[in-house]
Design a protein around this motif. Sequence first.
Motif, PDB file in Angstrom:
ATOM      1  N   PHE A  73      54.875 -18.466  90.769  1.00  0.00           N
ATOM      2  CA  PHE A  73      55.720 -17.477  89.569  1.00  0.00           C
ATOM      3  C   PHE A  73      54.795 -17.618  88.509  1.00  0.00           C
ATOM      4  CE2 PHE A  73      58.253 -19.840  93.299  1.00  0.00           C
ATOM      5  CZ  PHE A  73      58.632 -19.205  94.116  1.00  0.00           C
ATOM      6  N   GLY A  74      55.291 -16.728  87.200  1.00  0.00           N
ATOM      7  CA  GLY A  74      55.472 -16.746  86.337  1.00  0.00           C
ATOM      8  C   GLY A  74      55.604 -15.496  84.889  1.00  0.00           C
ATOM      9  N   PHE A  75      55.490 -15.652  84.130  1.00  0.00           N
ATOM     10  CA  PHE A  75      55.750 -14.272  83.190  1.00  0.00           C
ATOM     11  C   PHE A  75      54.635 -14.253  82.376  1.00  0.00           C
ATOM     12  CE2 PHE A  75      59.929 -16.345  83.152  1.00  0.00           C
ATOM     13  CZ  PHE A  75      60.424 -15.116  83.653  1.00  0.00           C
ATOM     14  N   TRP A  76      53.976 -12.249  82.313  1.00  0.00           N
ATOM     15  CA  TRP A  76      52.617 -12.110  81.805  1.00  0.00           C
ATOM     16  C   TRP A  76      52.998 -11.937  80.499  1.00  0.00           C
ATOM     17  CZ3 TRP A  76      48.459 -12.715  83.875  1.00  0.00           C
ATOM     18  CH2 TRP A  76      48.011 -12.031  86.052  1.00  0.00           C
ATOM     19  N   LYS A  77      52.098 -12.298  79.779  1.00  0.00           N
ATOM     20  CA  LYS A  77      52.343 -12.290  78.195  1.00  0.00           C
ATOM     21  C   LYS A  77      50.505 -11.299  77.597  1.00  0.00           C
ATOM     22  CE  LYS A  77      54.775 -15.795  77.588  1.00  0.00           C
ATOM     23  NZ  LYS A  77      54.463 -17.521  77.356  1.00  0.00           N
ATOM     24  N   LYS A  78      50.792 -10.477  76.655  1.00  0.00           N
ATOM     25  CA  LYS A  78      49.348 -10.236  76.426  1.00  0.00           C
ATOM     26  C   LYS A  78      48.514 -11.061  75.776  1.00  0.00           C
ATOM     27  CE  LYS A  78      47.947  -6.920  73.338  1.00  0.00           C
ATOM     28  NZ  LYS A  78      47.145  -6.764  72.295  1.00  0.00           N
ATOM     29  N   LEU A  79      47.967 -11.464  76.532  1.00  0.00           N
ATOM     30  CA  LEU A  79      46.174 -11.980  75.640  1.00  0.00           C
ATOM     31  C   LEU A  79      45.601 -11.298  74.013  1.00  0.00           C
ATOM     32  CD1 LEU A  79      44.786 -14.361  76.749  1.00  0.00           C
ATOM     33  CD2 LEU A  79      42.959 -12.847  77.280  1.00  0.00           C
ATOM     34  N   PRO A  80      45.646 -12.727  73.521  1.00  0.00           N
ATOM     35  CA  PRO A  80      45.352 -11.821  71.753  1.00  0.00           C
ATOM     36  C   PRO A  80      43.788 -12.460  72.595  1.00  0.00           C
ATOM     37  CG  PRO A  80      46.371 -14.001  72.220  1.00  0.00           C
ATOM     38  CD  PRO A  80      46.363 -13.728  73.342  1.00  0.00           C
ATOM     39  N   GLU A  81      43.054 -12.207  71.105  1.00  0.00           N
ATOM     40  CA  GLU A  81      41.651 -11.917  70.534  1.00  0.00           C
ATOM     41  C   GLU A  81      41.157 -12.926  70.837  1.00  0.00           C
ATOM     42  OE1 GLU A  81      38.530 -10.762  70.874  1.00  0.00           O
ATOM     43  OE2 GLU A  81      39.552  -8.893  70.799  1.00  0.00           O
ATOM     44  N   ILE A  82      40.942 -14.253  71.932  1.00  0.00           N
ATOM     45  CA  ILE A  82      40.437 -15.682  71.528  1.00  0.00           C
ATOM     46  C   ILE A  82      38.811 -15.784  71.286  1.00  0.00           C
ATOM     47  CG2 ILE A  82      40.012 -17.618  73.484  1.00  0.00           C
ATOM     48  CD1 ILE A  82      42.542 -16.558  73.466  1.00  0.00           C
ATOM     49  N   GLU A  83      39.094 -16.656  70.249  1.00  0.00           N
ATOM     50  CA  GLU A  83      37.982 -17.598  69.429  1.00  0.00           C
ATOM     51  C   GLU A  83      36.937 -18.308  70.493  1.00  0.00           C
ATOM     52  OE1 GLU A  83      39.347 -18.098  65.289  1.00  0.00           O
ATOM     53  OE2 GLU A  83      40.760 -15.771  65.733  1.00  0.00           O
ATOM     54  N   TYR A  84      37.637 -19.380  70.869  1.00  0.00           N
ATOM     55  CA  TYR A  84      36.909 -19.985  71.542  1.00  0.00           C
ATOM     56  C   TYR A  84      37.729 -20.838  72.127  1.00  0.00           C
ATOM     57  CZ  TYR A  84      38.165 -23.274  67.783  1.00  0.00           C
ATOM     58  OH  TYR A  84      39.502 -24.199  66.854  1.00  0.00           O
ATOM     59  N   LEU A  85      37.401 -21.922  73.206  1.00  0.00           N
ATOM     60  CA  LEU A  85      38.040 -23.241  73.593  1.00  0.00           C
ATOM     61  C   LEU A  85      37.805 -24.260  73.191  1.00  0.00           C
ATOM     62  CD1 LEU A  85      37.278 -21.679  77.232  1.00  0.00           C
ATOM     63  CD2 LEU A  85      39.208 -21.288  76.168  1.00  0.00           C
ATOM     64  N   SER A  86      38.330 -24.757  73.356  1.00  0.00           N
ATOM     65  CA  SER A  86      38.955 -26.363  73.180  1.00  0.00           C
ATOM     66  C   SER A  86      39.251 -27.609  74.258  1.00  0.00           C
ATOM     67  CB  SER A  86      40.001 -26.813  71.773  1.00  0.00           C
ATOM     68  OG  SER A  86      39.388 -28.119  71.647  1.00  0.00           O
TER      69      SER A  86
END
Length: 165
Positions: A73-86
Amino acid sequence: MHKNIRHLQPVANIKIIFAIILSLFSVYLLFAGTLFGIVLLGAALKLSLREGFELNLEEKKYRNVYSIFAINFGFWKKLPEIEYLSIFKTIKNSRSRVIAAEATLGFEVFKVNMFYNRNQHIEAYVSDEMKDAFSVAKHIATVLDLDILDATKPEKEWISVTSHS
């Protein structure tokens, strides 16, 4: 190229077995006319609950996933432009209450966040184990062609897992 990435927090096999047995017993109680089966079914569902994160790379969407007995289950959201992971270490507090006594217990967890717009973030994954958190972060970073900021130690360190083509 991967079209979807899904990572769910691991759960012990014994918990799943116990949840299945509890579910079957609760269904039996419901058919026997006892409403206590609803309480047991709720406990079984809570035991089998797994949380996680899913990316749909074709549609550039993401969602927090809640999985109960392999049903997601879960609601989809628009993925923004990701810069990096932490990846960073934090304390997760849990309260325990028995009659009039209450205790707050804290335990260490590792969070993987995806940063965008300089300081905004999306929590992608939480794990009790550092190795598991790094494995998930490296998988996401490889697919999205990103660097990882290791903030688990006092001295932060950048980890490059891609070629940045």
